[in-house]
Design a protein around this motif. Sequence first.
Motif, PDB file in Angstrom:
ATOM      1  N   TYR A 190       0.839  -1.196   0.000  1.00  0.00           N
ATOM      2  CA  TYR A 190       0.000   0.000   0.000  1.00  0.00           C
ATOM      3  C   TYR A 190       0.872   1.244   0.000  1.00  0.00           C
ATOM      4  CZ  TYR A 190      -3.686  -3.215   1.530  1.00  0.00           C
ATOM      5  OH  TYR A 190      -4.573  -4.267   1.624  1.00  0.00           O
ATOM      6  N   SER A 191       0.547   2.162  -0.880  1.00  0.00           N
ATOM      7  CA  SER A 191       1.163   3.487  -0.871  1.00  0.00           C
ATOM      8  C   SER A 191       0.267   4.444  -0.081  1.00  0.00           C
ATOM      9  CB  SER A 191       1.324   4.006  -2.302  1.00  0.00           C
ATOM     10  OG  SER A 191       0.036   4.267  -2.875  1.00  0.00           O
ATOM     11  N   TYR A 192       0.752   5.660   0.091  1.00  0.00           N
ATOM     12  CA  TYR A 192      -0.065   6.683   0.746  1.00  0.00           C
ATOM     13  C   TYR A 192      -1.390   6.870   0.025  1.00  0.00           C
ATOM     14  CZ  TYR A 192      -1.707  11.468   1.528  1.00  0.00           C
ATOM     15  OH  TYR A 192      -2.488  12.570   1.758  1.00  0.00           O
ATOM     16  N   TYR A 193      -1.345   6.923  -1.300  1.00  0.00           N
ATOM     17  CA  TYR A 193      -2.563   7.172  -2.060  1.00  0.00           C
ATOM     18  C   TYR A 193      -3.520   5.982  -2.029  1.00  0.00           C
ATOM     19  CZ  TYR A 193      -0.458  11.497  -3.642  1.00  0.00           C
ATOM     20  OH  TYR A 193       0.095  12.753  -3.665  1.00  0.00           O
ATOM     21  N   ASP A 194      -2.994   4.780  -1.899  1.00  0.00           N
ATOM     22  CA  ASP A 194      -3.865   3.613  -1.704  1.00  0.00           C
ATOM     23  C   ASP A 194      -4.655   3.758  -0.398  1.00  0.00           C
ATOM     24  OD1 ASP A 194      -3.006   2.257  -4.019  1.00  0.00           O
ATOM     25  OD2 ASP A 194      -1.305   1.379  -2.949  1.00  0.00           O
ATOM     26  N   LEU A 195      -3.944   4.104   0.662  1.00  0.00           N
ATOM     27  CA  LEU A 195      -4.584   4.260   1.972  1.00  0.00           C
ATOM     28  C   LEU A 195      -5.579   5.415   1.950  1.00  0.00           C
ATOM     29  CD1 LEU A 195      -1.351   3.876   4.099  1.00  0.00           C
ATOM     30  CD2 LEU A 195      -3.192   2.201   3.987  1.00  0.00           C
ATOM     31  N   LEU A 196      -5.196   6.491   1.300  1.00  0.00           N
ATOM     32  CA  LEU A 196      -6.061   7.661   1.210  1.00  0.00           C
ATOM     33  C   LEU A 196      -7.411   7.291   0.602  1.00  0.00           C
ATOM     34  CD1 LEU A 196      -6.010  10.835   1.597  1.00  0.00           C
ATOM     35  CD2 LEU A 196      -5.440  10.941  -0.836  1.00  0.00           C
ATOM     36  N   CYS A 197      -7.392   6.400  -0.370  1.00  0.00           N
ATOM     37  CA  CYS A 197      -8.611   6.016  -1.082  1.00  0.00           C
ATOM     38  C   CYS A 197      -9.266   4.770  -0.498  1.00  0.00           C
ATOM     39  CB  CYS A 197      -8.310   5.826  -2.557  1.00  0.00           C
ATOM     40  SG  CYS A 197      -7.803   7.372  -3.375  1.00  0.00           S
ATOM     41  N   GLY A 198      -8.918   4.425   0.750  1.00  0.00           N
ATOM     42  CA  GLY A 198      -9.669   3.425   1.485  1.00  0.00           C
ATOM     43  C   GLY A 198      -9.117   2.022   1.491  1.00  0.00           C
ATOM     44  N   LYS A 199      -7.945   1.793   0.886  1.00  0.00           N
ATOM     45  CA  LYS A 199      -7.379   0.442   0.867  1.00  0.00           C
ATOM     46  C   LYS A 199      -6.499   0.238   2.096  1.00  0.00           C
ATOM     47  CE  LYS A 199      -7.268   0.164  -4.193  1.00  0.00           C
ATOM     48  NZ  LYS A 199      -6.392  -0.006  -5.376  1.00  0.00           N
ATOM     49  N   TYR A 217      -3.805  15.945  -1.338  1.00  0.00           N
ATOM     50  CA  TYR A 217      -4.166  15.144  -2.497  1.00  0.00           C
ATOM     51  C   TYR A 217      -4.585  16.104  -3.606  1.00  0.00           C
ATOM     52  CZ  TYR A 217      -8.620  16.066  -0.189  1.00  0.00           C
ATOM     53  OH  TYR A 217      -9.672  16.691   0.440  1.00  0.00           O
ATOM     54  N   HIS A 218      -4.483  15.645  -4.841  1.00  0.00           N
ATOM     55  CA  HIS A 218      -4.789  16.508  -5.973  1.00  0.00           C
ATOM     56  C   HIS A 218      -5.381  15.679  -7.110  1.00  0.00           C
ATOM     57  CE1 HIS A 218      -2.383  19.660  -4.030  1.00  0.00           C
ATOM     58  NE2 HIS A 218      -1.475  18.728  -3.826  1.00  0.00           N
ATOM     59  N   GLY A 219      -5.977  16.361  -8.073  1.00  0.00           N
ATOM     60  CA  GLY A 219      -6.382  15.763  -9.329  1.00  0.00           C
ATOM     61  C   GLY A 219      -7.179  14.493  -9.200  1.00  0.00           C
ATOM     62  N   ILE A 220      -6.616  13.416  -9.725  1.00  0.00           N
ATOM     63  CA  ILE A 220      -7.329  12.144  -9.791  1.00  0.00           C
ATOM     64  C   ILE A 220      -7.697  11.622  -8.412  1.00  0.00           C
ATOM     65  CG2 ILE A 220      -5.228  10.727  -9.820  1.00  0.00           C
ATOM     66  CD1 ILE A 220      -6.708   8.850 -11.759  1.00  0.00           C
ATOM     67  N   HIS A 221      -6.891  11.937  -7.401  1.00  0.00           N
ATOM     68  CA  HIS A 221      -7.181  11.438  -6.064  1.00  0.00           C
ATOM     69  C   HIS A 221      -8.357  12.183  -5.430  1.00  0.00           C
ATOM     70  CE1 HIS A 221      -2.955  10.123  -6.739  1.00  0.00           C
ATOM     71  NE2 HIS A 221      -3.515   9.002  -6.347  1.00  0.00           N
ATOM     72  N   LYS A 222      -8.556  13.427  -5.813  1.00  0.00           N
ATOM     73  CA  LYS A 222      -9.776  14.130  -5.406  1.00  0.00           C
ATOM     74  C   LYS A 222     -10.997  13.407  -5.949  1.00  0.00           C
ATOM     75  CE  LYS A 222      -8.968  18.982  -4.369  1.00  0.00           C
ATOM     76  NZ  LYS A 222      -9.427  20.347  -4.663  1.00  0.00           N
ATOM     77  N   ARG A 223     -10.920  13.031  -7.218  1.00  0.00           N
ATOM     78  CA  ARG A 223     -12.049  12.346  -7.845  1.00  0.00           C
ATOM     79  C   ARG A 223     -12.279  10.981  -7.216  1.00  0.00           C
ATOM     80  NH1 ARG A 223      -9.567  14.936 -12.249  1.00  0.00           N
ATOM     81  NH2 ARG A 223      -8.483  13.058 -12.966  1.00  0.00           N
ATOM     82  N   LYS A 224     -11.193  10.297  -6.883  1.00  0.00           N
ATOM     83  CA  LYS A 224     -11.322   8.984  -6.244  1.00  0.00           C
ATOM     84  C   LYS A 224     -11.968   9.103  -4.858  1.00  0.00           C
ATOM     85  CE  LYS A 224      -7.654   6.425  -8.595  1.00  0.00           C
ATOM     86  NZ  LYS A 224      -6.376   5.688  -8.432  1.00  0.00           N
ATOM     87  N   LEU A 225     -11.586  10.133  -4.121  1.00  0.00           N
ATOM     88  CA  LEU A 225     -12.184  10.360  -2.806  1.00  0.00           C
ATOM     89  C   LEU A 225     -13.656  10.721  -2.927  1.00  0.00           C
ATOM     90  CD1 LEU A 225      -9.309  12.262  -0.986  1.00  0.00           C
ATOM     91  CD2 LEU A 225     -10.316  10.091  -0.256  1.00  0.00           C
ATOM     92  N   LEU A 226     -13.993  11.516  -3.915  1.00  0.00           N
ATOM     93  CA  LEU A 226     -15.397  11.863  -4.137  1.00  0.00           C
ATOM     94  C   LEU A 226     -16.201  10.616  -4.489  1.00  0.00           C
ATOM     95  CD1 LEU A 226     -17.644  13.954  -4.413  1.00  0.00           C
ATOM     96  CD2 LEU A 226     -16.896  14.342  -6.780  1.00  0.00           C
ATOM     97  N   LEU A 227     -15.653   9.767  -5.336  1.00  0.00           N
ATOM     98  CA  LEU A 227     -16.331   8.530  -5.706  1.00  0.00           C
ATOM     99  C   LEU A 227     -16.485   7.624  -4.494  1.00  0.00           C
ATOM    100  CD1 LEU A 227     -17.532   6.741  -7.916  1.00  0.00           C
ATOM    101  CD2 LEU A 227     -15.222   5.854  -8.344  1.00  0.00           C
ATOM    102  N   LEU A 228     -15.444   7.561  -3.651  1.00  0.00           N
ATOM    103  CA  LEU A 228     -15.510   6.765  -2.428  1.00  0.00           C
ATOM    104  C   LEU A 228     -16.622   7.268  -1.520  1.00  0.00           C
ATOM    105  CD1 LEU A 228     -14.095   4.548  -0.660  1.00  0.00           C
ATOM    106  CD2 LEU A 228     -12.727   6.398   0.317  1.00  0.00           C
TER     107      LEU A 228
END
Length: 285
Positions: A148-157, A248-259
């Motif tokens: 897991y990377s930081y961005y994986d954890l950020l998006c719920g993994k 977080y920025h860009g695609i990760h904002k969208r991933k968080l919104l989708l989550l």
Amino acid sequence: MIKKDLIVSICCITYNHEQFIAQAVDSFMMQKTDFKFEIVIGNDCSTDGTCGVLTMLQEKYPGFITVLPAEKNVGCHLNMVNTLKACKGKYIALCEGDDFWTDPFKLQKQVDFLNNNPEYIICCHYTRVIDMNDNTLYVHPSPKPLVYSYYDLLCGKQEETKTATVLYHNLPEVYELYNKPWYFNCYAGDKMLKLFATFATGRKIYVIPEVMSCYRNHTGGIWSMIRDDSRMEMVISDFNLITQKFDYHGIHKRKLLLLYIQRYILFELRRWRIGKIYNTVKYLI
């Protein structure tokens, strides 16, 4: 201050774990290592017989266990911070007083991995979920390595990274989490630790594909017996804290919104929390 000859500090917080704490400590002491470790236990002013059990364990294992008593109950977060302050090892292993380890080589395997893989900040492993009578409620049928990377954890993994599996580098940049006032407003402190550690260091989490601990569901557990609605309230509160306090920025904002849409927004809508939904979404668009 870290002691050069001390490799692992086992950080164990406990509150009213009279039934379980001996099993936890015995599982620490069964560890077979080629390095020195210590056990630091933060007892948060337990009102049952936990204090007596801890005294017995100190007599059983002289020189290994430091017990930090509290004059009053301070709650799990401050108890954790106070206990971590007393930990002097190069690495810190976490295990709460109602869980326990099952593999005598757990610490050795994790330390060896982190020593040989500097791109990782935390090493975890799989765990077995049990009930009050040690009956298995869940165990993964076919463990495999996870990263897991930081961005994986950020998006719920964060699968298979329960508290009792965590071993991490005892670094000042990781400990900085506990100087953040907002940390004391979260519910899942272990989740914030994993996020903050990966964010602050740019390193990753590795999950060893072996079952080496047990997580116990019981009526005194902090998380395990909370009602579903209350648990969801806590999860959403932590989600909002994450969106406000982490980068977080860009695609990760969208991933968080989708989550948020997939997991939480229906819960909020059913309770007519339009204002809360607005406050969450504004951070993500």
